[in-house]
Scaffold this motif. Structure first.
Motif, short mmCIF file in Angstrom:
data_model
loop_
_atom_site.label_atom_id
_atom_site.label_comp_id
_atom_site.label_asym_id
_atom_site.label_seq_id
_atom_site.Cartn_x
_atom_site.Cartn_y
_atom_site.Cartn_z
N ALA A 52 -5.99 8.36 -8.21
CA ALA A 52 -4.82 7.53 -8.53
C ALA A 52 -5.13 6.55 -9.65
CB ALA A 52 -4.35 6.78 -7.29
N THR A 53 -6.33 5.99 -9.65
CA THR A 53 -6.74 5.08 -10.70
C THR A 53 -6.84 5.80 -12.04
OG1 THR A 53 -7.94 3.67 -9.15
CG2 THR A 53 -8.58 3.51 -11.47
N LYS A 54 -7.42 6.99 -12.03
CA LYS A 54 -7.54 7.79 -13.27
C LYS A 54 -6.17 8.13 -13.82
CE LYS A 54 -12.12 8.77 -13.33
NZ LYS A 54 -12.96 8.31 -14.43
N VAL A 55 -5.25 8.54 -12.96
CA VAL A 55 -3.89 8.87 -13.39
C VAL A 55 -3.25 7.66 -14.07
CG1 VAL A 55 -1.55 9.39 -12.56
CG2 VAL A 55 -3.49 10.74 -11.75
N GLU A 56 -3.40 6.51 -13.46
CA GLU A 56 -2.80 5.29 -14.02
C GLU A 56 -3.46 4.92 -15.35
OE1 GLU A 56 -0.23 2.36 -14.71
OE2 GLU A 56 -0.05 3.89 -13.17
N GLN A 57 -4.78 5.02 -15.43
CA GLN A 57 -5.48 4.69 -16.68
C GLN A 57 -5.03 5.60 -17.82
OE1 GLN A 57 -9.52 5.16 -15.29
NE2 GLN A 57 -9.82 2.95 -15.15
N VAL A 58 -4.99 6.89 -17.56
CA VAL A 58 -4.58 7.85 -18.60
C VAL A 58 -3.13 7.62 -18.99
CG1 VAL A 58 -4.20 10.30 -19.09
CG2 VAL A 58 -6.32 9.57 -17.98
N SER A 59 -2.28 7.40 -18.01
CA SER A 59 -0.86 7.17 -18.29
C SER A 59 -0.66 5.92 -19.15
CB SER A 59 -0.08 7.05 -16.99
OG SER A 59 -0.16 8.26 -16.26
N GLN A 60 -1.35 4.84 -18.83
CA GLN A 60 -1.25 3.61 -19.61
C GLN A 60 -1.78 3.82 -21.03
OE1 GLN A 60 -3.20 0.39 -17.56
NE2 GLN A 60 -1.62 0.24 -15.99
N HIS A 61 -2.89 4.52 -21.14
CA HIS A 61 -3.48 4.80 -22.46
C HIS A 61 -2.53 5.62 -23.32
CE1 HIS A 61 -6.74 5.41 -25.33
NE2 HIS A 61 -6.47 6.71 -25.31
N ALA A 62 -1.94 6.64 -22.74
CA ALA A 62 -1.00 7.49 -23.48
C ALA A 62 0.21 6.68 -23.94
CB ALA A 62 -0.56 8.68 -22.62
N ARG A 63 0.75 5.87 -23.05
CA ARG A 63 1.91 5.04 -23.42
C ARG A 63 1.55 4.06 -24.54
NH1 ARG A 63 2.84 4.88 -17.82
NH2 ARG A 63 1.92 2.81 -17.69
N ALA A 64 0.35 3.47 -24.44
CA ALA A 64 -0.09 2.50 -25.44
C ALA A 64 -0.22 3.15 -26.82
CB ALA A 64 -1.42 1.88 -25.02
N HIS A 65 -0.48 4.45 -26.84
CA HIS A 65 -0.62 5.18 -28.10
C HIS A 65 0.63 6.02 -28.41
CE1 HIS A 65 -4.77 4.04 -27.33
NE2 HIS A 65 -4.89 4.07 -28.64
N GLN A 66 1.71 5.72 -27.70
CA GLN A 66 3.01 6.37 -27.90
C GLN A 66 2.91 7.90 -27.83
OE1 GLN A 66 4.36 4.61 -31.57
NE2 GLN A 66 4.92 2.71 -30.55
N GLN A 67 2.18 8.37 -26.82
CA GLN A 67 2.03 9.81 -26.58
C GLN A 67 2.67 10.14 -25.23
OE1 GLN A 67 0.95 11.90 -28.82
NE2 GLN A 67 0.32 10.28 -30.23
N PRO A 68 3.30 11.30 -25.12
CA PRO A 68 3.95 11.68 -23.86
C PRO A 68 3.03 12.37 -22.85
CG PRO A 68 4.48 13.29 -25.53
CD PRO A 68 3.65 12.22 -26.21
N LEU A 69 1.73 12.36 -23.10
CA LEU A 69 0.77 13.03 -22.22
C LEU A 69 0.96 12.58 -20.78
CD1 LEU A 69 -1.73 14.91 -22.06
CD2 LEU A 69 -3.13 12.84 -22.31
N GLN A 70 1.00 13.56 -19.87
CA GLN A 70 1.15 13.26 -18.45
C GLN A 70 -0.09 13.67 -17.68
OE1 GLN A 70 4.80 14.45 -16.52
NE2 GLN A 70 5.80 14.58 -18.51
N CYS A 71 -0.51 12.80 -16.79
CA CYS A 71 -1.64 13.05 -15.91
C CYS A 71 -1.12 12.90 -14.49
CB CYS A 71 -2.75 12.05 -16.18
SG CYS A 71 -4.28 12.31 -15.27
N VAL A 72 -1.39 13.89 -13.64
CA VAL A 72 -0.89 13.86 -12.27
C VAL A 72 -2.00 14.24 -11.28
CG1 VAL A 72 1.47 14.44 -12.97
CG2 VAL A 72 -0.11 16.26 -12.36
N MET A 73 -1.77 13.88 -10.03
CA MET A 73 -2.69 14.26 -8.96
C MET A 73 -2.12 15.45 -8.21
SD MET A 73 -3.78 10.56 -7.22
CE MET A 73 -2.93 10.99 -5.76
N GLU A 74 -2.99 16.33 -7.79
CA GLU A 74 -2.62 17.43 -6.89
C GLU A 74 -3.62 17.43 -5.75
OE1 GLU A 74 -2.22 21.28 -8.58
OE2 GLU A 74 -0.59 20.69 -9.91
N GLU A 75 -3.11 17.58 -4.55
CA GLU A 75 -3.99 17.65 -3.40
C GLU A 75 -4.63 19.02 -3.31
OE1 GLU A 75 -3.48 16.54 1.15
OE2 GLU A 75 -2.21 15.33 -0.19
N ASN A 76 -5.89 19.03 -3.01
CA ASN A 76 -6.63 20.29 -2.92
C ASN A 76 -6.73 20.78 -1.50
OD1 ASN A 76 -7.83 22.33 -4.25
ND2 ASN A 76 -9.73 21.22 -4.67
#
Length: 76
Positions: free
Chosen positions: A52-76
């Motif tokens: 969850a922390t990684k998803v949030e970090q990547v999402s914030q980084h992408a937004r800060a750089h105006q990129q639509p990259l999405q990072c999501v969690m999937e349960e294994n």
């Protein structure tokens, strides 16, 4: 998991994989190509809290750089 989109540059995805998932350039490029060709790629396997922390970090980084990259969690 990173999800493919038609806008985020491939070099940005590689940089994200290196910065947040500690991949070397070869592995990051391989995962980026998987995202590009298959629609999604595995960044790593983590506990729920760490993921969850990684998803949030990547999402914030992408937004800060105006990129639509999405990072999501999937349960294994």
């Amino acid at each position: 998991m990173l999800l493919n989109d038609d806008f985020t540059p491939m070099d940005f995805v590689v940089a994200v994989l290196q910065q947040f998932f500690y991949m070397d350039e070869t592995k990051a490029t391989r995962v980026m190509l998987q995202v590009h060709t298959e629609g999604k790629g595995v960044c790593g396997v983590y506990t729920k809290d760490v993921a969850a922390t990684k998803v949030e970090q990547v999402s914030q980084h992408a937004r800060a750089h105006q990129q639509p990259l999405q990072c999501v969690m999937e349960e294994n």
